[in-house]
Design a protein around this motif. Structure first.
Motif, mmCIF file in Angstrom:
data_model
loop_
_atom_site.group_PDB
_atom_site.id
_atom_site.type_symbol
_atom_site.label_atom_id
_atom_site.label_comp_id
_atom_site.label_asym_id
_atom_site.label_seq_id
_atom_site.Cartn_x
_atom_site.Cartn_y
_atom_site.Cartn_z
ATOM 1 N N GLU A 127 -8.699 -3.325 5.984
ATOM 2 C CA GLU A 127 -10.242 -2.944 5.832
ATOM 3 C C GLU A 127 -10.140 -2.669 3.839
ATOM 4 O O GLU A 127 -11.374 -2.550 4.292
ATOM 5 N N GLU A 128 -9.185 -2.855 3.589
ATOM 6 C CA GLU A 128 -9.651 -2.612 2.361
ATOM 7 C C GLU A 128 -9.459 -3.640 1.704
ATOM 8 O O GLU A 128 -8.378 -4.050 2.029
ATOM 9 N N LYS A 129 -9.715 -3.749 0.346
ATOM 10 C CA LYS A 129 -10.294 -4.649 -0.152
ATOM 11 C C LYS A 129 -9.135 -4.539 -1.485
ATOM 12 O O LYS A 129 -9.542 -4.401 -2.474
ATOM 13 N N THR A 130 -7.681 -4.633 -1.256
ATOM 14 C CA THR A 130 -6.484 -4.058 -2.064
ATOM 15 C C THR A 130 -5.966 -5.120 -1.827
ATOM 16 O O THR A 130 -5.139 -6.184 -0.805
ATOM 17 N N ASP A 131 -4.367 -5.525 -2.629
ATOM 18 C CA ASP A 131 -3.584 -6.518 -2.116
ATOM 19 C C ASP A 131 -2.960 -6.250 -1.160
ATOM 20 O O ASP A 131 -2.332 -6.725 0.090
ATOM 21 N N ASP A 132 -2.523 -4.474 -0.991
ATOM 22 C CA ASP A 132 -1.788 -4.092 0.591
ATOM 23 C C ASP A 132 -3.012 -4.223 1.650
ATOM 24 O O ASP A 132 -1.999 -4.780 2.915
ATOM 25 N N GLY A 133 -4.372 -3.924 1.222
ATOM 26 C CA GLY A 133 -5.230 -4.567 2.829
ATOM 27 C C GLY A 133 -4.873 -5.703 3.324
ATOM 28 O O GLY A 133 -4.728 -6.047 4.451
ATOM 29 N N ALA A 134 -4.561 -6.846 2.061
ATOM 30 C CA ALA A 134 -4.090 -8.253 2.554
ATOM 31 C C ALA A 134 -3.486 -8.515 3.707
ATOM 32 O O ALA A 134 -2.930 -9.201 4.492
ATOM 33 N N VAL A 135 -2.063 -7.619 2.864
ATOM 34 C CA VAL A 135 -0.841 -7.647 3.452
ATOM 35 C C VAL A 135 -1.238 -7.075 4.994
ATOM 36 O O VAL A 135 -0.972 -7.818 5.920
ATOM 37 N N ALA A 136 -1.551 -6.016 4.847
ATOM 38 C CA ALA A 136 -1.986 -4.891 6.314
ATOM 39 C C ALA A 136 -2.980 -6.494 7.507
ATOM 40 O O ALA A 136 -2.417 -6.331 8.311
ATOM 41 N N PHE A 137 -4.247 -7.072 6.289
ATOM 42 C CA PHE A 137 -4.326 -8.016 7.765
ATOM 43 C C PHE A 137 -3.847 -8.807 7.920
ATOM 44 O O PHE A 137 -3.673 -9.247 9.187
ATOM 45 N N VAL A 138 -2.691 -9.184 7.359
ATOM 46 C CA VAL A 138 -1.932 -10.540 7.804
ATOM 47 C C VAL A 138 -1.357 -9.663 9.292
ATOM 48 O O VAL A 138 -1.013 -10.808 10.367
ATOM 49 N N GLU A 139 -0.752 -8.894 9.042
ATOM 50 C CA GLU A 139 -0.175 -8.074 10.451
ATOM 51 C C GLU A 139 -1.391 -7.732 11.575
ATOM 52 O O GLU A 139 -0.922 -7.852 12.599
ATOM 53 N N HIS A 140 -2.234 -7.767 10.939
ATOM 54 C CA HIS A 140 -3.513 -6.802 12.397
ATOM 55 C C HIS A 140 -3.934 -9.093 12.873
ATOM 56 O O HIS A 140 -4.032 -8.339 14.210
ATOM 57 N N TRP A 141 -3.735 -9.746 12.002
ATOM 58 C CA TRP A 141 -4.311 -11.264 12.598
ATOM 59 C C TRP A 141 -3.206 -11.166 13.545
ATOM 60 O O TRP A 141 -3.413 -11.882 14.428
ATOM 61 N N LEU A 142 -1.828 -11.088 13.172
ATOM 62 C CA LEU A 142 -0.506 -11.604 13.842
ATOM 63 C C LEU A 142 -0.794 -11.447 15.186
ATOM 64 O O LEU A 142 -0.443 -11.699 16.852
ATOM 65 N N SER A 143 -1.072 -9.665 15.440
ATOM 66 C CA SER A 143 -1.493 -8.889 16.224
ATOM 67 C C SER A 143 -2.156 -9.758 16.925
ATOM 68 O O SER A 143 -2.277 -9.585 18.534
ATOM 69 N N THR A 144 -3.476 -10.188 16.765
ATOM 70 C CA THR A 144 -4.041 -10.264 17.315
ATOM 71 C C THR A 144 -4.086 -11.702 17.738
ATOM 72 O O THR A 144 -4.785 -12.090 19.117
ATOM 73 N N PHE A 145 -3.919 -12.453 17.245
ATOM 74 C CA PHE A 145 -3.010 -13.629 17.674
ATOM 75 C C PHE A 145 -1.792 -13.327 18.649
ATOM 76 O O PHE A 145 -2.409 -13.955 19.563
#
Length: 171
Positions: A41-59
């Motif tokens: 949920e953070e607007k950071t470079d690490d947040g973007a990667v963490a989002f991809v992991e969250h997206w995969l988990s939701t997928f």
């Protein structure tokens, strides 16, 4: 007309609590936890990667349950692959079918040189576990062996946080 106020009893002074005493409170553990953001949920470079992991988990959750609402909310309207994933899940589960897999896992993510306004393009290495797709309740499964696959993901920051804007094979 004059109103008179009188009191009954022996004590002519009313008993009133001290107005200067103010109770103090500290946030409860649940309030503190609610204020903390998840890494994705953070607007950071690490947040973007963490989002991809969250997206995969939701997928993965969508694939195993057929519930597509949470996954849809993580994509922009531009993500055609995301819409295709939703359509596959909707068609499979509405016909009584199911998808069996231990899901997809992010092995690595690295930024590409593509300039994405309010976002990032990431080269991803994803481990796809073996999968069986039963198109209907009585259908024989179609099996996929799994393996490691490279994708390009474009994530963008919106008013609602990170969203998947595209998911594609590098060409």
């Amino acid at each position: 007309m004059v109103l008179a106020l009188t009191s009954c009893g022996d004590d002519p002074e009313p008993q009133v609590a001290d107005p200067t005493a103010t109770p103090t409170s500290s946030p409860s553990p649940s309030e503190s936890a609610a204020a903390e953001k998840e890494p994705w949920e953070e607007k950071t470079d690490d947040g973007a990667v963490a989002f991809v992991e969250h997206w995969l988990s939701t997928f993965n959750e969508m694939q195993s349950t057929g519930e597509t609402v949470a996954f849809r909310e993580l994509a922009t309207t531009e993500c055609e692959t995301c819409a295709n994933f939703v359509s596959l899940a909707d068609e499979t589960y509405s016909g009584g079918g199911r998808i069996q897999s231990d899901g997809w896992r992010l092995k690595s993510a690295s930024p590409t040189s593509l300039d994405v306004p309010d976002g990032h393009q990431l080269a991803l290495s994803v481990r796809q576990m073996p999968q069986k797709v039963f198109e209907t309740a009585t259908a024989e499964p179609e099996s996929f062996p799994g393996g490691t696959v490279t994708f390009l993901a474009t994530v963008v920051w919106t008013n609602d946080g990170w969203r998947m804007d595209s998911w594609e094979f590098p060409g």
